[in-house]
Each structure stands twice: as C-alpha cells, then as structure tokens.
Design a protein around this motif. Structure first.
Motif, short mmCIF file in Angstrom:
data_model
loop_
_atom_site.label_atom_id
_atom_site.label_comp_id
_atom_site.label_asym_id
_atom_site.label_seq_id
_atom_site.Cartn_x
_atom_site.Cartn_y
_atom_site.Cartn_z
N LEU A 1 -4.06 10.30 3.42
CA LEU A 1 -4.16 9.69 4.74
C LEU A 1 -4.40 8.20 4.59
O LEU A 1 -5.53 7.75 4.38
N LYS A 2 -3.32 7.42 4.69
CA LYS A 2 -3.38 5.99 4.41
C LYS A 2 -3.59 5.17 5.68
O LYS A 2 -3.07 5.50 6.75
N THR A 3 -4.38 4.12 5.55
CA THR A 3 -4.56 3.16 6.64
C THR A 3 -3.48 2.10 6.56
O THR A 3 -3.27 1.50 5.50
N ILE A 4 -2.80 1.86 7.65
CA ILE A 4 -1.80 0.78 7.74
C ILE A 4 -2.46 -0.33 8.54
O ILE A 4 -2.62 -0.24 9.76
N ARG A 5 -2.90 -1.35 7.85
CA ARG A 5 -3.73 -2.38 8.46
C ARG A 5 -3.07 -3.01 9.69
O ARG A 5 -1.91 -3.39 9.66
N GLY A 6 -3.86 -3.11 10.74
CA GLY A 6 -3.40 -3.72 11.98
C GLY A 6 -2.53 -2.81 12.83
O GLY A 6 -2.12 -3.19 13.93
N ILE A 7 -2.23 -1.59 12.33
CA ILE A 7 -1.36 -0.68 13.09
C ILE A 7 -2.04 0.66 13.33
O ILE A 7 -2.30 1.06 14.45
N GLY A 8 -2.33 1.39 12.24
CA GLY A 8 -2.92 2.72 12.41
C GLY A 8 -2.97 3.48 11.11
O GLY A 8 -3.43 2.96 10.09
N TYR A 9 -2.41 4.71 11.12
CA TYR A 9 -2.49 5.58 9.95
C TYR A 9 -1.17 6.32 9.74
O TYR A 9 -0.37 6.48 10.67
N LYS A 10 -0.96 6.77 8.50
CA LYS A 10 0.17 7.65 8.24
C LYS A 10 -0.18 8.58 7.08
O LYS A 10 -1.07 8.28 6.25
N LEU A 11 0.49 9.72 7.03
CA LEU A 11 0.34 10.66 5.93
C LEU A 11 1.40 10.32 4.90
O LEU A 11 2.60 10.43 5.17
N HIS A 12 0.96 9.88 3.74
CA HIS A 12 1.89 9.43 2.69
C HIS A 12 1.30 9.79 1.33
O HIS A 12 0.26 9.27 0.94
N TYR A 13 1.96 10.71 0.66
CA TYR A 13 1.43 11.19 -0.63
C TYR A 13 2.39 10.90 -1.76
O TYR A 13 3.56 11.29 -1.72
N THR A 14 1.90 10.21 -2.75
CA THR A 14 2.69 9.96 -3.96
C THR A 14 1.99 10.49 -5.19
O THR A 14 2.55 10.46 -6.29
N GLY A 15 0.77 10.95 -5.01
CA GLY A 15 -0.02 11.40 -6.16
C GLY A 15 -0.80 10.29 -6.79
O GLY A 15 -1.62 10.50 -7.69
N GLU A 16 -0.60 9.06 -6.28
CA GLU A 16 -1.30 7.89 -6.83
C GLU A 16 -2.22 7.30 -5.79
O GLU A 16 -1.92 7.29 -4.61
N THR A 17 -3.34 6.77 -6.21
CA THR A 17 -4.23 6.04 -5.31
C THR A 17 -3.62 4.69 -5.00
O THR A 17 -2.82 4.16 -5.79
#
Length: 233
Positions: A216-232
C-alpha cells in the motif's frame, strides 16, 4: 455448513436452530441486525436467514451491507405477507422469501437447496471470481476473509472494504476523498484523517514493515495505490 439466524423472536430462533442442527448444520444466532452484522464480519457464514422487522438494524439494511461484499445465500422471513416487501427484498439481493407462519420442514429444504445452488452449481469461472490474489495477499469474497502467505489476517469491516477496493483496482491511484466516498458511502461528507487511520491499520496487518510498505504505497500529494513489486520503496 454454518447458518446464521437473525430474528428478534427467541422462540423462532430456537425452533429453527434446533431443526437445522438436527440436519447437521452449525448454527449461529442473533437477535437484531447489528448482532448479525458483527457475526458476519468476524466469522465464516455460508447462509443467512434474516427476519425483515428487527430492532437496531432491520433485515433490508442488513442485506444491503451484506451485498456490498458478499454473495452468500440469504433467506428472508417476514410476518407481513406484503408483495412489496417481497419485491424489495428480492430486489436488494435476497435469494428466497418465506412468510410467517411457515413450515419448518420447508425452510430446512430451502436452506439445503440454496446451499447446493451456491456451492455445487457455480461454474469454475464464477468460483474463481469469488477470490482475488495480488502478490502474497488474497481475499475470499464469499467468506470476507483476508490472507497473507496463506495465513488469515484480522481486519475490521472498513479496513476489509478498503483493501478489497484496492485489490479490485490494483495499480490505480485513489485520492483520500475517492476512498472515503467508496467505502463510507457519504458523498457530502469527507474526513481525510479517518482514511489515513484506516490505511495505517491495514499496513500494520499486511506489511512486513509498515514504515516501508511493499503493498500500500503513498503517492505524495495525491493519495494511495496498491502496487506490489516485492521490493521496498
């Protein structure tokens, strides 16, 4: 199979419970819609029998909440032999309808028929649509359960709905307002702090390190999205 009975009349609850247990079912009971909803969000239920006229939350409103994220069979019971009630209940997503007084043998037969229809007659495609997998996360929409690496994760009702919304729309960016409208369903009210709190709770459950989320990634200034790559990040 687990059956939920929600009815404010204890005699009816007990009669149905005894009859279903005699036929091999596990039975949970609630005396109002709120108790029933609490059970549905915390325990596995395969079919629900709901009285229409219940205190705290009636059967119609409970069905609306159930159908937001579950397709379990629902049988309505009502003391009012009103065609409009029947039309409304079926229109909201009920699978069957019995007017009181009813034959307990007929109710048991209808329970069996609905469970067969739900669990045996679905096509492989319909069954696959009942679950979503993304990365190491999966959601069983029939049972309203979330798993990570095959292990169950405990989420509150709003957190479950938020995560389900993300998993049904992976890689898509949502603003806090869009998330609030989608999950809280309050078009004319918005509380970004509420969204942030629930996002934080989800991260505490699904992330190895909530401070460095992999899902669950924060997209600064916009909101959030679910984006999984297996990497931090």
């Amino acid at each position: 199979m687990v059956i939920l009975i929600a009815d404010d009349e204890s005699d009816i609850r007990n009669l149905i419970k005894i009859s279903l247990e005699e036929n091999g079912y596990t039975v949970l009971t609630a005396q109002n819609g709120k108790e029933a909803w609490d059970i549905l969000t915390t325990q596995e239920v395969h079919l629900a029998i709901l009285d229409v006229m219940m205190p705290v939350m009636d059967g119609f409103n409970l069905l609306r909440k159930i159908r937001e994220h579950s397709t379990i069979p629902v049988i309505f019971l009502t003391a009012r032999a009103d065609d409009m009630d029947k039309v409304l209940g079926l229109g909201l997503g009920a699978d069957d309808y019995l007017a009181k007084p009813f034959s307990i043998a007929e109710l048991v037969a209808r329970v069996g028929a609905q469970l067969r229809r739900s669990n045996e007659y679905l096509s492989p495609k319909e069954k696959s649509n009942a679950s979503i997998t993304y990365g190491n996360l999966s959601i069983d929409k029939e049972k309203c359960c979330v798993f990570k690496d095959g292990e169950p994760i405990e989420l509150g009702a709003k957190e479950y709905k938020l995560l389900l919304h993300f998993m049904e729309n992976p890689e898509k960016v949502f603003t806090k307002r869009q998330l609030y409208n989608a999950v809280w369903d309050e078009e004319y009210y918005f509380d970004d702090n509420t969204v942030m709190v629930h996002i934080s709770r989800i991260r505490n459950r699904i992330e190895d390190d909530p401070q460095k989320p992999k899902y669950l990634k924060t997209i600064r200034g916009i909101g959030y999205k679910l984006h999984y790559t297996g990497e931090t990040p």
